[in-house]
Design a protein around this motif. Structure first.
Motif, PDB file in Angstrom:
ATOM      1  N   PHE A 140       0.838  -1.211   0.000  1.00  0.00           N
ATOM      2  CA  PHE A 140       0.000   0.000   0.000  1.00  0.00           C
ATOM      3  C   PHE A 140       0.869   1.257   0.000  1.00  0.00           C
ATOM      4  O   PHE A 140       0.594   2.231  -0.719  1.00  0.00           O
ATOM      5  CB  PHE A 140      -0.912  -0.010   1.227  1.00  0.00           C
ATOM      6  CG  PHE A 140      -1.707   1.254   1.384  1.00  0.00           C
ATOM      7  CD1 PHE A 140      -2.834   1.489   0.606  1.00  0.00           C
ATOM      8  CD2 PHE A 140      -1.302   2.229   2.307  1.00  0.00           C
ATOM      9  CE1 PHE A 140      -3.559   2.661   0.756  1.00  0.00           C
ATOM     10  CE2 PHE A 140      -2.020   3.396   2.445  1.00  0.00           C
ATOM     11  CZ  PHE A 140      -3.159   3.620   1.662  1.00  0.00           C
ATOM     12  N   ALA A 141       1.938   1.212   0.818  1.00  0.00           N
ATOM     13  CA  ALA A 141       2.846   2.369   0.862  1.00  0.00           C
ATOM     14  C   ALA A 141       3.516   2.577  -0.493  1.00  0.00           C
ATOM     15  O   ALA A 141       3.688   3.715  -0.953  1.00  0.00           O
ATOM     16  CB  ALA A 141       3.892   2.170   1.945  1.00  0.00           C
ATOM     17  N   PHE A 142       3.884   1.453  -1.153  1.00  0.00           N
ATOM     18  CA  PHE A 142       4.510   1.556  -2.465  1.00  0.00           C
ATOM     19  C   PHE A 142       3.558   2.218  -3.466  1.00  0.00           C
ATOM     20  O   PHE A 142       3.958   3.136  -4.213  1.00  0.00           O
ATOM     21  CB  PHE A 142       4.922   0.163  -2.963  1.00  0.00           C
ATOM     22  CG  PHE A 142       5.358   0.149  -4.394  1.00  0.00           C
ATOM     23  CD1 PHE A 142       6.606   0.604  -4.770  1.00  0.00           C
ATOM     24  CD2 PHE A 142       4.501  -0.320  -5.395  1.00  0.00           C
ATOM     25  CE1 PHE A 142       7.003   0.589  -6.107  1.00  0.00           C
ATOM     26  CE2 PHE A 142       4.889  -0.338  -6.716  1.00  0.00           C
ATOM     27  CZ  PHE A 142       6.138   0.114  -7.081  1.00  0.00           C
ATOM     28  N   VAL A 143       2.306   1.776  -3.496  1.00  0.00           N
ATOM     29  CA  VAL A 143       1.335   2.353  -4.432  1.00  0.00           C
ATOM     30  C   VAL A 143       1.098   3.823  -4.140  1.00  0.00           C
ATOM     31  O   VAL A 143       1.064   4.678  -5.042  1.00  0.00           O
ATOM     32  CB  VAL A 143       0.013   1.554  -4.389  1.00  0.00           C
ATOM     33  CG1 VAL A 143      -1.051   2.241  -5.245  1.00  0.00           C
ATOM     34  CG2 VAL A 143       0.239   0.123  -4.864  1.00  0.00           C
ATOM     35  N   ALA A 144       0.925   4.149  -2.853  1.00  0.00           N
ATOM     36  CA  ALA A 144       0.663   5.542  -2.485  1.00  0.00           C
ATOM     37  C   ALA A 144       1.843   6.442  -2.849  1.00  0.00           C
ATOM     38  O   ALA A 144       1.677   7.537  -3.418  1.00  0.00           O
ATOM     39  CB  ALA A 144       0.361   5.634  -0.993  1.00  0.00           C
TER      40      ALA A 144
END
Length: 412
Positions: A140-144
């Motif tokens: 999720f952090a990567f996508v954000a």
């Protein structure tokens, strides 16, 4: 080379070396915490290969075409090295950030966007804790972070494009101003040439006018005086009465004195000697006083506005017109009062001569004056020669007013 061009040259040529060196030092400092022994060896090999690849590009770069295949291959391979190194150690993203700086210089506009997005993938992977993402939270952090990086990239691209457009518009404006200045300089040079030509023509026309005026004046004054002297002396010689003969001789002497005075005045009129030592207002004042004393007519002189030093041609023109107008008033008007006014205005200067004499009909001016350019015609010609105007107001029994209005051309 401008400051922007020097900055872009440094970031394109030396930026990869600097960022690779900094990324290697920082990654080596934290290598024990995030890398295995095998990963360290692979990373060392990749750093060496990236350095060799950069040196090879330096040999190819001078001859490579802008936005060509060579630049695309160089950027893709360098990105692959940066991505692999960041996979091994997130701090190698310091090397990957170079893709933000030179993608638009190396790649075509469409491929530059692809290169920026690819660089954003590497940067987001590093910022989210490394590649590949470990668990749902890292994913999720990567996508954000990928979305944030892409958004920032698009914003910076937009700002840079706007800056380039402003620079092009500014360059176009500067070019147009330079062309306009060149046209103005050319027009100024042409005007200077025309002005010089007009001055030469004006001087030649002035010489011709002066010759015609003096010829007419000599014919009307000195020649007539000489003819009268001959007539009186002939009459004295033919007369048998001594008293009558003496009367004719006295008349001949009077005509001779008058002719001598006219000859002296004509010689003085060859040039505006009154302006040699005095400004126009002073010269006109003296002219009016001398004329008043000679003609026995009350004359007043007035100056309005702020007196300025004028071009020699302008001052000579106004003085000559005033002298001719006074001479006409003395010969023909039978005036008892004469007023002369010199007026300085914003962009014009005028001289007005008014008398309370017998006046005349301006529409019935003698044809010889019109054709020969003497008298009123000569005054009009003088004013028009310096782009001025000349007006006459008169009618029988109501006096005469003449006005010459010329441009206010200051003394150079």
């Amino acid at each position: 080379m401008t400051t922007v061009e020097r900055r872009e040259e440094w970031s394109t040529r030396w930026g990869p070396y600097a960022l690779l060196g900094v990324a290697t030092l920082v990654s080596a400092f934290v290598a024990d915490a995030v890398m295995t022994s095998a990963e360290k060896q692979v990373a060392a090999a990749l750093v060496l290969m990236a350095l060799v690849w950069q040196l090879c590009w330096e040999r190819v770069r001078p001859g490579a075409s802008e936005h060509g295949v060579a630049g695309l291959v160089y950027f893709a391979v360098r990105w692959a090295f940066a991505f692999a190194l960041t996979w091994l150690n997130p701090f190698f993203a310091l090397y990957a950030v170079q893709g933000y700086f030179d993608s638009r210089q190396l790649l075509s506009p469409r491929m530059a966007h692809v290169g920026l997005v690819a660089t954003a993938v590497t940067m987001a992977g590093s910022q989210s804790g490394g590649l590949p993402p470990q668990g749902p939270l890292n994913l999720f952090a990567f996508v954000a972070l990928f979305v944030v990086n892409v958004g920032l990239v698009l914003l910076f691209v937009r700002l840079e494009k706007q800056r380039d457009e402003n620079a092009r518009a500014r360059a176009l404006t500067i070019d147009e101003l330079q062309q306009a200045n060149a046209r103005l300089r050319q027009a100024h040079e042409e005007n200077a040439g025309l002005h010089a030509q007009l001055l030469v023509q004006a001087r030649e026309a002035g010489v011709s006018d002066e010759r015609r005026r003096l010829a007419a004046e000599i014919h009307d004054t000195i020649a007539q005086s000489l003819a009268g002297i001959v007539t009186q002396l002939q009459a004295a010689a033919d007369s048998e009465d001594p008293a009558v003969a003496r009367s004719h001789v006295e008349r001949a002497a009077a005509l001779a004195r008058h002719g001598l005075g006219e000859a002296r005045r004509s010689v003085q009129d060859l040039g505006p000697s009154a302006l040699e030592h005095d400004a126009l207002p002073v010269a006109l004042h003296k002219t009016v006083e001398e004329w008043s004393a000679t003609a026995g007519v009350r004359a007043e002189f007035t100056v309005t506005g702020d007196a300025e030093a004028l071009h020699e041609e302008i001052e000579a023109t106004l003085l000559r017109i005033a002298q001719e107008a006074l001479a006409n008033a003395g010969r023909h008007a039978g005036a008892t009062r004469v007023g002369v006014t010199l007026s300085y205005m914003d962009d014009e200067v005028s001289v007005d001569v008014r008398d309370d004499g017998r006046g005349f009909d301006p529409h019935r001016v003698d044809a010889r004056e019109r054709a020969g350019g003497f008298g009123l015609g000569g005054m009009r010609a003088r004013a028009e020669r310096v782009a001025g105007t000349f007006e006459i107001e008169s009618e029988p029994g109501c006096g005469t007013a003449v006005s010459a209005r010329v441009p206010l051309v200051r003394h150079a």
